[in-house]
Scaffold this active site. Sequence first.
Site, short mmCIF file in Angstrom:
data_model
loop_
_atom_site.label_atom_id
_atom_site.label_comp_id
_atom_site.label_asym_id
_atom_site.label_seq_id
_atom_site.Cartn_x
_atom_site.Cartn_y
_atom_site.Cartn_z
N ASP A 94 44.01 51.37 41.85
CA ASP A 94 45.04 50.41 42.24
C ASP A 94 46.42 50.96 41.89
O ASP A 94 46.60 52.17 41.71
CB ASP A 94 44.74 49.04 41.58
CG ASP A 94 45.26 47.86 42.39
OD1 ASP A 94 46.48 47.62 42.32
OD2 ASP A 94 44.47 47.18 43.08
N GLY B 72 47.62 39.02 46.33
CA GLY B 72 46.42 38.22 46.64
C GLY B 72 46.50 37.79 48.09
O GLY B 72 46.70 38.61 48.99
N ASP C 296 45.92 36.00 57.30
CA ASP C 296 46.06 35.41 58.63
C ASP C 296 45.32 36.27 59.65
O ASP C 296 44.95 37.41 59.38
CB ASP C 296 47.54 35.26 58.99
CG ASP C 296 48.29 36.59 58.91
OD1 ASP C 296 47.99 37.47 59.74
OD2 ASP C 296 49.16 36.75 58.02
N GLU D 222 25.06 42.36 29.58
CA GLU D 222 25.93 42.11 30.75
C GLU D 222 25.74 43.21 31.80
O GLU D 222 25.76 42.93 32.99
CB GLU D 222 27.40 42.04 30.30
CG GLU D 222 27.73 40.75 29.57
CD GLU D 222 29.13 40.76 28.94
OE1 GLU D 222 29.73 39.69 28.83
OE2 GLU D 222 29.60 41.86 28.53
C1 GLA Z 1 49.31 42.61 43.70
C2 GLA Z 1 47.84 42.57 44.08
C3 GLA Z 1 46.99 42.93 42.89
C4 GLA Z 1 47.37 44.30 42.40
C5 GLA Z 1 48.86 44.36 42.10
C6 GLA Z 1 49.31 45.77 41.78
O1 GLA Z 1 49.64 41.60 42.82
O2 GLA Z 1 47.50 41.31 44.58
O3 GLA Z 1 45.64 42.88 43.21
O4 GLA Z 1 47.05 45.26 43.38
O5 GLA Z 1 49.64 43.88 43.19
O6 GLA Z 1 50.65 45.85 41.50
#
Ligand code: GLA
Length: 730
Positions: free
Chosen positions: A367, A528, A533, A614
């Site tokens: 990410d 998020g 859409d 877990e």
């Molecule tokens: C947004 C996304 C998260 C993450 C952050 C990274 O808030 O919705 O899932 O990827 O950016 O900065």
Amino acid sequence: MSIVVDEETLTFTINTCASTYQMQVDNHGYLLHLYYGAHTDGYMGYVLTYCDRGFSGTPQDVADRTYSLDVLPQEYPFQGMGDMRNPLFVVRDAQGAYGCDLRFNGYALTPGKYGLKGLPAVYASADADGAETLSITLADERTGLEVELLYGVLPQLDIITRAVVVRNTGDSRLIVKRLQTACLDFVHGDFDVMSFFGRHAMERCLDRHRVSHGAFSIGSRRGSSSHQYNPMMVLCDHDAAEDSGKCWSMSFVYSGGFHASVEKDQFEQTRMQMGLTDELFSYPVEPGEELVAPEVIMSFANDGVGHLSQNLHQCIAKHVCRGYWRDRVRPILINSWEAHYFDFTGDSLVELARKAADLNIDMLVMDDGWFGKRDNDTCALGDWQPNVAKLGGTVGELARRVNELGLKFGLWVEPEMVSIDSDLYRAHPDWALDVPGKPMVLGRDQLVLDMTRADVRDNIFEQLCAVLDEANIEYLKWDFNRSIVDVFSRPARDQGQVLYDYVLGLYDLLERLCQRYPKLLIEGCAGGGGRFDAGMLYYTPQIWTSDNTDAVNRLAIQYGTSFGYPASAMGAHVSACPNEITGRTVPLSMRGIVAMAGGGFGYELDLLKLTDEECDEVRAQVAEYREIAPLVLNGKYYRLASPFTDALCAWEFVAQDGSEALVAVVLCEVDGYGVSSYVVPRGLTPDAMYRDVESGAVYPANALMDTGLPLATMTSPFSNHLFRFKRVDA
Ligand code: GLA
């Protein structure tokens, strides 16, 4: 033929399996809406009534005071000839005068479903889907303005689409001040309107109001479809429920600002409409040019909002989403965000991937934080070159290390944005949207790139391609993390076109990527679900539903989302407890069952912190999801209970042929020595027998769908169960 034209009376009828839509050109050339409801044969013109109504004006040539467009149901209401309700279309001519007079000018029928230049649209073929297109052209003689109304029909899905193309065939510039797409006028009725409101981390909560005098409206002026209101709305009988009552929906196939409203007028008539917002909108159309109003998908169900949602699910999953991943089970992923935020290295990601491999997860997604000097969210957007020191090499090298562990590799990007502290902004400050001389408005410390400009898009495209070509990247998370506030594009003819052209620019960039990397799975995201859409789903078959991964809140968010969108489109992950946003702790089993309700299943936590127990549970979840994923992707979805009104929340997927079903139940509230809870499945094959795969018990479908199944073992809050049923013959 689904579309029938009576040439003599100029009556246009569009039939689907369960619905009929009818309109007619009247004696004065105005296109009137007659009917949209349960399938019917015959002519509905008898619903129109005429009498002198005070203060409702009459076109001069009609010369009959019982005739007024202020009262008659319109197909495409425009400003200028006496309809004083909310118009769909407003135009200003070269003299600065407002108003036009749109009268019938011709029609055409074509097999298959129309497409739209530069904009996403439902696709369907004449042969496989029985799709057809009706085009009706209205014209304003004075200005040379032509308005082409496009109707597409997917008869088996009970879907009718609408779009509008405006053409200037005259000899002077016209300024379109409002350009909405679809309207439904009802001559009477007692309705409720359902809409989906929210905020960052709490998107698409269901709201239901009784339609009354005055307008109920939703929309977005944020440049994106927004967390705050989803561009999807349902009008229904006041007493309509999941499986009863008449319901109509509109969904906007567009990712920018919009406006939708329902208004009951002075004569107890109701108008529902949807389209572009007219705020900051003012679009010049020169002679010979055209302008397209984005598509609205409409559906009707006579038997409740559950069926209406299923129509939309099929339409969006199979006729909006495209490409390699449309029908394929998506990889189960581990995303680095809630595991590490910005604090990772190539080595720590490889460790995360190693653990993920041990848990049979398919893909590691790196990410935010991998590029430029991005160690926090104040800098480097726009500099899409890897931070080699942090990653211990290039993205390609890291992807290889991850691939060697047997995992696919995915990447996060936010291509429409630029940080002030970035090399891109230092080199091209004029590429950001800002209003010269006015203090800029920052969102998450970042600015929005001017996506209306081809040179800006080319730069970003080339930067993205450089990374995608160098590394084996099989998934891209496309983020968008602020609202557009400053609207000023240096090359624009009129600043009123910028927000619309921005969205066209975004689509152009996405289309180029889809064409160049047809097997790349792109997941949409906007903090998020701030751009969840049908427009985005044309390019990205799944969208990160919400930054809120708390399983209790997710019940509400995913429930609301399911009204307009298929489960296959929802990204849903299991995260750590206490939850980062709500602080709530719920069992891992519940987090799993809730995340498994989405087509984009995965994990969003530090897997290395899981206990052995877990880990075993995660392995079991991964195995279970693999088994149920085809049903989540292709099954019919039923909402069995509501997280807003019921003590338990339940949903169900049933195979299209009824051969199997999946019933998920989560108990949200428990009262002292309470009443037994039951879950009542729907959509099973009547008279058939179903076996509970886990217990082996066999139940008659009719009994399950009548009395349901007691939830005897579910006595503590957040207890949950996933029932899997197989039809005995299947
Ligand atoms: C947004 C996304 C998260 C993450 C952050 C990274 O808030 O919705 O899932 O990827 O950016 O900065």
